[in-house]
Design a protein around this motif. Structure first.
Motif, PDB file in Angstrom:
ATOM      1  N   ALA A 404      27.450 -18.514  -1.277  1.00 44.04           N
ATOM      2  CA  ALA A 404      27.082 -17.901  -0.231  1.00 44.04           C
ATOM      3  C   ALA A 404      27.823 -16.724   0.222  1.00 44.04           C
ATOM      4  N   ASP A 405      29.334 -17.121  -0.118  1.00 39.36           N
ATOM      5  CA  ASP A 405      30.366 -16.374   0.372  1.00 39.36           C
ATOM      6  C   ASP A 405      30.319 -14.950  -0.575  1.00 39.36           C
ATOM      7  N   GLU A 406      29.737 -14.922  -1.503  1.00 43.82           N
ATOM      8  CA  GLU A 406      29.675 -13.840  -2.642  1.00 43.82           C
ATOM      9  C   GLU A 406      28.725 -12.919  -2.724  1.00 43.82           C
ATOM     10  N   THR A 407      27.885 -13.031  -1.500  1.00 46.37           N
ATOM     11  CA  THR A 407      26.730 -12.138  -1.632  1.00 46.37           C
ATOM     12  C   THR A 407      26.381 -11.876   0.004  1.00 46.37           C
ATOM     13  N   GLU A 408      25.565 -10.901   0.133  1.00 49.10           N
ATOM     14  CA  GLU A 408      25.149 -10.541   1.690  1.00 49.10           C
ATOM     15  C   GLU A 408      23.475 -10.729   1.550  1.00 49.10           C
ATOM     16  N   ALA A 409      23.118 -10.974   0.526  1.00 47.79           N
ATOM     17  CA  ALA A 409      21.480 -11.321   0.587  1.00 47.79           C
ATOM     18  C   ALA A 409      21.157 -12.673   0.075  1.00 47.79           C
ATOM     19  N   TYR A 410      20.386 -13.196   1.135  1.00 48.84           N
ATOM     20  CA  TYR A 410      20.111 -14.742   1.095  1.00 48.84           C
ATOM     21  C   TYR A 410      18.571 -15.059   1.125  1.00 48.84           C
ATOM     22  N   GLY A 411      17.766 -13.963   0.819  1.00 44.52           N
ATOM     23  CA  GLY A 411      16.409 -13.888   0.705  1.00 44.52           C
ATOM     24  C   GLY A 411      16.041 -14.930  -0.476  1.00 44.52           C
ATOM     25  N   ALA A 412      16.635 -15.186  -1.452  1.00 44.00           N
ATOM     26  CA  ALA A 412      16.266 -16.137  -2.444  1.00 44.00           C
ATOM     27  C   ALA A 412      15.859 -17.531  -2.045  1.00 44.00           C
ATOM     28  N   MET A 413      16.731 -18.056  -1.108  1.00 40.33           N
ATOM     29  CA  MET A 413      16.315 -19.334  -0.398  1.00 40.33           C
ATOM     30  C   MET A 413      14.725 -19.312  -0.047  1.00 40.33           C
ATOM     31  N   LEU A 414      14.462 -18.269   0.739  1.00 42.68           N
ATOM     32  CA  LEU A 414      13.117 -18.289   1.306  1.00 42.68           C
ATOM     33  C   LEU A 414      11.962 -18.014  -0.030  1.00 42.68           C
ATOM     34  N   ASN A 415      12.519 -17.302  -1.172  1.00 42.63           N
ATOM     35  CA  ASN A 415      11.543 -17.105  -2.187  1.00 42.63           C
ATOM     36  C   ASN A 415      11.384 -18.459  -2.892  1.00 42.63           C
ATOM     37  N   VAL A 416      12.349 -19.255  -2.990  1.00 41.86           N
ATOM     38  CA  VAL A 416      12.527 -20.554  -3.784  1.00 41.86           C
ATOM     39  C   VAL A 416      11.462 -21.623  -2.859  1.00 41.86           C
ATOM     40  N   ALA A 417      11.704 -21.460  -1.640  1.00 43.08           N
ATOM     41  CA  ALA A 417      10.797 -22.567  -0.759  1.00 43.08           C
ATOM     42  C   ALA A 417       9.282 -22.043  -0.767  1.00 43.08           C
ATOM     43  N   ALA A 418       9.118 -20.699  -1.008  1.00 42.09           N
ATOM     44  CA  ALA A 418       7.800 -20.234  -0.925  1.00 42.09           C
ATOM     45  C   ALA A 418       6.874 -20.349  -2.234  1.00 42.09           C
ATOM     46  N   GLU A 419       7.800 -20.631  -3.372  1.00 45.69           N
ATOM     47  CA  GLU A 419       7.047 -20.548  -4.601  1.00 45.69           C
ATOM     48  C   GLU A 419       7.222 -21.708  -5.423  1.00 45.69           C
ATOM     49  N   THR A 420       8.031 -22.873  -4.690  1.00 46.88           N
ATOM     50  CA  THR A 420       8.277 -24.210  -5.472  1.00 46.88           C
ATOM     51  C   THR A 420       7.925 -25.252  -4.321  1.00 46.88           C
ATOM     52  N   ASN A 421       8.011 -26.513  -4.808  1.00 49.63           N
ATOM     53  CA  ASN A 421       8.010 -27.616  -3.972  1.00 49.63           C
ATOM     54  C   ASN A 421       9.587 -28.099  -3.763  1.00 49.63           C
ATOM     55  N   PHE A 422      10.426 -27.478  -4.186  1.00 44.69           N
ATOM     56  CA  PHE A 422      11.884 -28.046  -3.952  1.00 44.69           C
ATOM     57  C   PHE A 422      12.256 -27.937  -2.527  1.00 44.69           C
ATOM     58  N   SER A 423      13.227 -29.210  -2.195  1.00 45.95           N
ATOM     59  CA  SER A 423      13.679 -29.209  -0.885  1.00 45.95           C
ATOM     60  C   SER A 423      15.200 -28.748  -1.096  1.00 45.95           C
ATOM     61  N   ILE A 424      15.472 -27.922  -0.180  1.00 44.69           N
ATOM     62  CA  ILE A 424      16.693 -27.318   0.087  1.00 44.69           C
ATOM     63  C   ILE A 424      17.762 -28.196   0.714  1.00 44.69           C
ATOM     64  N   SER A 425      18.823 -28.551   0.277  1.00 45.39           N
ATOM     65  CA  SER A 425      19.536 -29.386   0.730  1.00 45.39           C
ATOM     66  C   SER A 425      21.176 -29.117   1.423  1.00 45.39           C
TER      67      SER A 425
END
Length: 452
Positions: A404-425
């Protein structure tokens, strides 16, 4: 084209009058609240002015059967005037017609409810024309005539599947209409969206949130928008909407539960699996006082075994190396005295089917194990989506986002949550062991995306 103006007390009343006067093919061109009566503009009655129109040629066409509803009037209006189409779509969703069932909340994907006499397709409505109240776009199709054909086919020995086929086709039609209007409502036109909402949309796209996920947030914002909203208020409300959407994707507590004996980590090469294992192992050992053990199957990368062995020596924990999935049970038996065993897998090309199959054979899926997919936030989301798809046969328990320290774009976490059933830990923020790892929470992710 016939154009007619109505002054009504509510949108349901307007819809009834429009349907009676202009027919089912009419579209709403404009609607706005007005005050009527009163003295010098005071003590007036709050009403709604609705302007509707219908193409006379369309009105003269023979009526279609209910099983095949037409989208042509709405699509034609959308092509000619996106703003008018937006208002028409909002007005359609204002409230159910006299023969529909209104719902305050509806799921984003169409739900088909079939019974003996009718088929109902319910679709979430983005906005009402009055007051921004949420309702459901519900269309009921009477299929009494269509039901006769299946009954006659049953008499001849044929299966009665025509009703189901018709309902599926209708659901597809509604889904296409929804996607078309989402594109219209969220197209890159500052004349269509109020400036505060446009600011939110720009931020979401800057964070590489997908168009679909951004459309859903913008649609809910439009439903809740109030006159005089500032950009800061819209951003704050968008953050709350993101938090709500992430509630199912973040299971609390997100740590490794006490009943878990084995934690497997897999993902593409270079995402930081080994360093992440060291961080989690140190926290479990130092804070939770659990007996830790390491197993590595990463015998492909140069010095990979030595890297995890170095962490094992620092923490003074047992360490095992396996060269094939068949050796995993023996290694687990040798580490049976440990409370928790971390298993590191080889990071290789995720496009290699042989490698993915090897991971599938290596990991264990039972109540005493957790399988963590490790993804880098520094990678493109299109690649991340491909990784998730290629690992589709591997049972994934939770996801860890690294770098997370190597990027300024964090929308991928929302995308994964919206498109999969995975839990973010967890989210890692650097290479320092054991400090640079934090527990993922809905508010943390929303703050990262919206820039706070």
């Amino acid at each position: 084209m016939r154009v007619k103006r109505y002054i009504v007390d509510s949108m349901p009343e307007a819809l009834d009058k429009i349907r009676i006067d202009l027919g089912q093919d009419a579209i709403i061109l404009n609607s706005k609240p007005i005050k009527t009566g009163g003295i010098f503009g005071l003590f007036g009655k709050q009403q709604i002015e609705v302007v509707a129109a219908v193409d006379e040629k369309e009105a003269e066409k023979p009526k279609r059967t209910p099983a095949q509803p037409s989208r042509e009037p709405i699509i034609r209006a959308a092509a000619a005037n996106p703003t008018a189409a937006k208002r028409a779509y909002q007005s359609m969703a204002a409230d159910a017609l006299a023969n529909t069932v209104a719902e305050t909340v509806a799921p984003p994907d169409p739900i088909v409810l079939a019974d003996a006499g009718s088929v109902t397709v319910r679709e979430r409505a983005p906005l009402t024309a009055q007051g921004g109240e949420q309702s459901a776009l519900t269309r009921t199709v009477n299929q009494e005539d269509a039901a006769q054909a299946p009954r006659s086919q049953e008499a001849g020995g044929k299966p009665a599947a025509a009703a189901h086929a018709g309902s599926d086709q209708l659901a597809v039609e509604v889904r296409h209409m929804r996607q078309m209007f989402e594109k219209l409502l969220t197209s890159d036109s500052r004349q269509q969206l109020p400036q505060p909402i446009q600011t939110v949309r720009d931020r979401l796209l800057q964070q590489e949130v997908t168009e679909e996920a951004a459309s859903e947030i913008i649609r809910q914002l439009i439903m809740e928008a109030e006159p005089g909203w500032e950009a800061a208020e819209a951003v704050k409300r968008a953050e709350e909407l993101i938090i709500q959407s992430l509630q199912k994707a973040v299971i609390e507590p997100v740590g490794i539960e006490s009943n878990v004996r084995y934690a497997f980590f897999f993902g593409p090469t270079g995402v930081g699996k080994t360093t992440t294992i060291a961080k989690l192992a140190a926290n479990c050992m130092l804070k939770e006082k659990r007996k830790i053990g390491f197993i590595t199957a990463d015998t492909y990368r140069i010095a990979a075994v030595e890297q995890l062995k170095t962490y094992a020596n620092i923490l003074n924990v047992p360490f095992e190396v396996v060269f094939s999935p068949k050796e995993i049970p023996q290694a687990m038996e040798r580490l049976s005295g440990c409370d928790l065993v971390f298993v590191d897998t080889a990071g290789r090309n995720y496009r290699n089917d042989e490698y993915v199959q090897g991971i599938r054979e290596l990991v264990v899926a039972d109540q005493n194990s957790l399988n963590f997919m490790v993804l880098s936030l520094a990678s493109k989301y299109s690649d991340m989506r491909t990784i998730i798809r290629n690992f589709g046969d591997v049972p994934v328990s939770r996801v860890i986002f690294t770098k997370a320290d190597e990027t300024e774009a964090y929308g991928a976490m929302l995308n994964v949550a919206a498109e999969t059933n995975f839990s973010i830990s967890y989210i890692t923020t650097g290479q320092n062991v054991p400090d640079d790892i934090i527990v993922a929470t809905p508010r943390l992710i929303a703050n990262m995306i919206m820039g706070e």
